[in-house]
Design a protein around this motif. Structure first.
Motif, PDB file in Angstrom:
ATOM      1  N   GLU A 109       0.808  -1.219   0.000  1.00 43.51           N
ATOM      2  CA  GLU A 109       0.000   0.000   0.000  1.00 43.51           C
ATOM      3  C   GLU A 109       0.845   1.276   0.000  1.00 43.51           C
ATOM      4  O   GLU A 109       0.377   2.338  -0.428  1.00 43.51           O
ATOM      5  CB  GLU A 109      -0.909   0.034   1.229  1.00 43.51           C
ATOM      6  CG  GLU A 109      -2.076  -0.923   1.179  1.00 43.51           C
ATOM      7  CD  GLU A 109      -2.952  -0.787   2.415  1.00 43.51           C
ATOM      8  OE1 GLU A 109      -3.188   0.359   2.854  1.00 43.51           O
ATOM      9  OE2 GLU A 109      -3.384  -1.812   2.951  1.00 43.51           O
ATOM     10  N   ALA A 118      -7.142   6.707  -2.167  1.00 42.45           N
ATOM     11  CA  ALA A 118      -8.012   6.586  -0.984  1.00 42.45           C
ATOM     12  C   ALA A 118      -7.738   5.261  -0.274  1.00 42.45           C
ATOM     13  O   ALA A 118      -7.412   4.257  -0.908  1.00 42.45           O
ATOM     14  CB  ALA A 118      -9.472   6.671  -1.398  1.00 42.45           C
ATOM     15  N   PRO A 119      -7.876   5.234   1.070  1.00 39.25           N
ATOM     16  CA  PRO A 119      -7.564   4.024   1.849  1.00 39.25           C
ATOM     17  C   PRO A 119      -8.280   2.767   1.359  1.00 39.25           C
ATOM     18  O   PRO A 119      -7.662   1.701   1.260  1.00 39.25           O
ATOM     19  CB  PRO A 119      -7.999   4.402   3.264  1.00 39.25           C
ATOM     20  CG  PRO A 119      -7.865   5.886   3.314  1.00 39.25           C
ATOM     21  CD  PRO A 119      -8.229   6.359   1.943  1.00 39.25           C
ATOM     22  N   VAL A 120      -9.577   2.873   1.075  1.00 39.23           N
ATOM     23  CA  VAL A 120     -10.327   1.698   0.626  1.00 39.23           C
ATOM     24  C   VAL A 120      -9.758   1.157  -0.684  1.00 39.23           C
ATOM     25  O   VAL A 120      -9.599  -0.058  -0.852  1.00 39.23           O
ATOM     26  CB  VAL A 120     -11.829   2.042   0.461  1.00 39.23           C
ATOM     27  CG1 VAL A 120     -12.576   0.872  -0.179  1.00 39.23           C
ATOM     28  CG2 VAL A 120     -12.447   2.401   1.803  1.00 39.23           C
ATOM     29  N   GLU A 121      -9.422   2.052  -1.600  1.00 41.31           N
ATOM     30  CA  GLU A 121      -8.869   1.635  -2.888  1.00 41.31           C
ATOM     31  C   GLU A 121      -7.465   1.061  -2.715  1.00 41.31           C
ATOM     32  O   GLU A 121      -7.085   0.103  -3.398  1.00 41.31           O
ATOM     33  CB  GLU A 121      -8.846   2.828  -3.845  1.00 41.31           C
ATOM     34  CG  GLU A 121      -8.319   2.530  -5.240  1.00 41.31           C
ATOM     35  CD  GLU A 121      -9.157   1.521  -6.002  1.00 41.31           C
ATOM     36  OE1 GLU A 121      -8.655   0.960  -6.996  1.00 41.31           O
ATOM     37  OE2 GLU A 121     -10.315   1.274  -5.598  1.00 41.31           O
ATOM     38  N   ARG A 122      -6.676   1.635  -1.801  1.00 44.28           N
ATOM     39  CA  ARG A 122      -5.338   1.105  -1.528  1.00 44.28           C
ATOM     40  C   ARG A 122      -5.415  -0.348  -1.067  1.00 44.28           C
ATOM     41  O   ARG A 122      -4.678  -1.211  -1.550  1.00 44.28           O
ATOM     42  CB  ARG A 122      -4.626   1.939  -0.461  1.00 44.28           C
ATOM     43  CG  ARG A 122      -4.216   3.327  -0.890  1.00 44.28           C
ATOM     44  CD  ARG A 122      -3.108   3.866  -0.001  1.00 44.28           C
ATOM     45  NE  ARG A 122      -3.404   3.826   1.426  1.00 44.28           N
ATOM     46  CZ  ARG A 122      -3.918   4.833   2.116  1.00 44.28           C
ATOM     47  NH1 ARG A 122      -4.224   5.976   1.501  1.00 44.28           N
ATOM     48  NH2 ARG A 122      -4.122   4.731   3.412  1.00 44.28           N
ATOM     49  N   LYS A 123      -6.277  -0.610  -0.117  1.00 45.74           N
ATOM     50  CA  LYS A 123      -6.400  -1.965   0.423  1.00 45.74           C
ATOM     51  C   LYS A 123      -6.887  -2.944  -0.646  1.00 45.74           C
ATOM     52  O   LYS A 123      -6.389  -4.071  -0.748  1.00 45.74           O
ATOM     53  CB  LYS A 123      -7.349  -1.962   1.622  1.00 45.74           C
ATOM     54  CG  LYS A 123      -6.841  -1.183   2.828  1.00 45.74           C
ATOM     55  CD  LYS A 123      -7.829  -1.213   3.973  1.00 45.74           C
ATOM     56  CE  LYS A 123      -7.401  -0.335   5.125  1.00 45.74           C
ATOM     57  NZ  LYS A 123      -6.090  -0.741   5.675  1.00 45.74           N
ATOM     58  N   ARG A 124      -7.865  -2.516  -1.431  1.00 47.81           N
ATOM     59  CA  ARG A 124      -8.395  -3.391  -2.473  1.00 47.81           C
ATOM     60  C   ARG A 124      -7.316  -3.742  -3.488  1.00 47.81           C
ATOM     61  O   ARG A 124      -7.130  -4.912  -3.841  1.00 47.81           O
ATOM     62  CB  ARG A 124      -9.566  -2.708  -3.185  1.00 47.81           C
ATOM     63  CG  ARG A 124     -10.225  -3.585  -4.269  1.00 47.81           C
ATOM     64  CD  ARG A 124     -11.114  -2.768  -5.187  1.00 47.81           C
ATOM     65  NE  ARG A 124     -10.357  -1.810  -5.978  1.00 47.81           N
ATOM     66  CZ  ARG A 124      -9.650  -2.139  -7.060  1.00 47.81           C
ATOM     67  NH1 ARG A 124      -9.599  -3.410  -7.480  1.00 47.81           N
ATOM     68  NH2 ARG A 124      -8.984  -1.217  -7.730  1.00 47.81           N
ATOM     69  N   ARG A 127      -4.550  -6.069  -2.090  1.00 48.97           N
ATOM     70  CA  ARG A 127      -5.002  -7.468  -2.030  1.00 48.97           C
ATOM     71  C   ARG A 127      -4.977  -8.105  -3.419  1.00 48.97           C
ATOM     72  O   ARG A 127      -4.558  -9.256  -3.579  1.00 48.97           O
ATOM     73  CB  ARG A 127      -6.401  -7.542  -1.421  1.00 48.97           C
ATOM     74  CG  ARG A 127      -6.450  -7.264   0.077  1.00 48.97           C
ATOM     75  CD  ARG A 127      -7.789  -7.674   0.665  1.00 48.97           C
ATOM     76  NE  ARG A 127      -8.891  -6.889   0.104  1.00 48.97           N
ATOM     77  CZ  ARG A 127      -9.366  -5.774   0.643  1.00 48.97           C
ATOM     78  NH1 ARG A 127      -8.826  -5.295   1.758  1.00 48.97           N
ATOM     79  NH2 ARG A 127     -10.376  -5.134   0.084  1.00 48.97           N
TER      80      ARG A 127
END
Length: 249
Positions: A109, A118-124, A127
């Motif tokens: 990340e 954005a944090p949500v997009e980074r995590k997605r 993964r």
């Protein structure tokens, strides 16, 4: 017509040392096209790491021209260089360079954090990339809990985080056994099929032969013809046994 992604003309690099000027790179001329896999070889002290630092926008040439994606890199402000490096280049290191306190997912990340995702997009995306390199079962493991092959796969996933045009790999198989190194090279060849351009420094001729071309640097100059073409080993589809091993590296 295939586009030049890197175009270097009469590049030189020197440093002041004890009142004298020490020449590191001399009259380097090199072009790399989109989708090409180039290996750079040379003995220790030959200048290959300095050249990679300049190509990776971590250093500037003393003279000559270096164009990356049509940008004259020597004329860019430092902020512009950082932005271009973050958005267009991915780095794979011999020593992996993972942050030891962070999980595999968090390490992947980090470039996206600097890229403002954005944090949500980074995590997605982290993964997805770890799954892409066969590590969906290692998302929350720290580097100390991973094998050498797994650490390098995390490093490759991190290099792909911001969808770069160019991947710079510095001895990417240097800390791996031969079989694991072969898996990493398989992965590089697969990335080429997706349109990535790869520049790899290596001292190992067997590793270099996986590239489309080999350029040799000695005493700061290119001594092997830039146009020299090498035979790429035939890369067959992975057997089911290799696929299973991919998840154990």
């Amino acid at each position: 017509m295939v586009q030049k992604i890197i175009d270097i003309i009469d590049l030189q690099k020197s440093f002041k040392f004890s009142g004298n000027r020490l020449s590191i790179l001399r009259n380097i001329n090199l072009s790399v096209h989109t989708g090409e896999f180039l290996a750079i070889m040379g003995p220790s002290g030959s200048g290959k790491s300095t050249l990679m630092n300049i190509i990776g926008l971590m250093d500037r040439p003393s003279s000559g021209s270096y164009q990356l994606l049509g940008h004259e890199a020597g004329n860019l402000l430092e902020e512009e260089r950082c932005q271009l490096r973050n958005q267009k280049m991915g780095f794979v290191f011999q020593s992996f360079n993972l942050l030891p306190r962070f999980s595999a997912q968090r390490n992947v990340e980090i470039p996206m954090l600097y890229g403002g995702l954005a944090p949500v997009e980074r995590k997605r995306r982290a993964r997805e990339l770890l799954e892409r390199v066969g590590l969906s079962h290692r998302l929350h493991h720290r580097p100390i809990e991973l094998s050498g092959g797994e650490r390098q796969r995390v490093g490759i996933a991190r290099a792909l985080a911001n969808q770069p045009s160019v991947i710079l790999a510095d001895e990417p198989t240097g800390n791996l056994d031969q079989r694991t190194g072969r898996e990493i090279l398989h992965l590089f060849r697969e990335l080429l099929e997706e349109g990535k351009t790869i520049l790899m420094v290596t001292h190992d001729l067997d590793v270099a032969k996986w590239a489309d071309r080999i350029v040799t640097i000695q005493d700061g100059s290119i001594v092997a013809p830039e146009e020299s073409v090498v035979v790429i080993p035939k890369i067959e589809s992975r057997t089911s046994q290799e696929q299973q091993r991919l998840h154990s590296l």
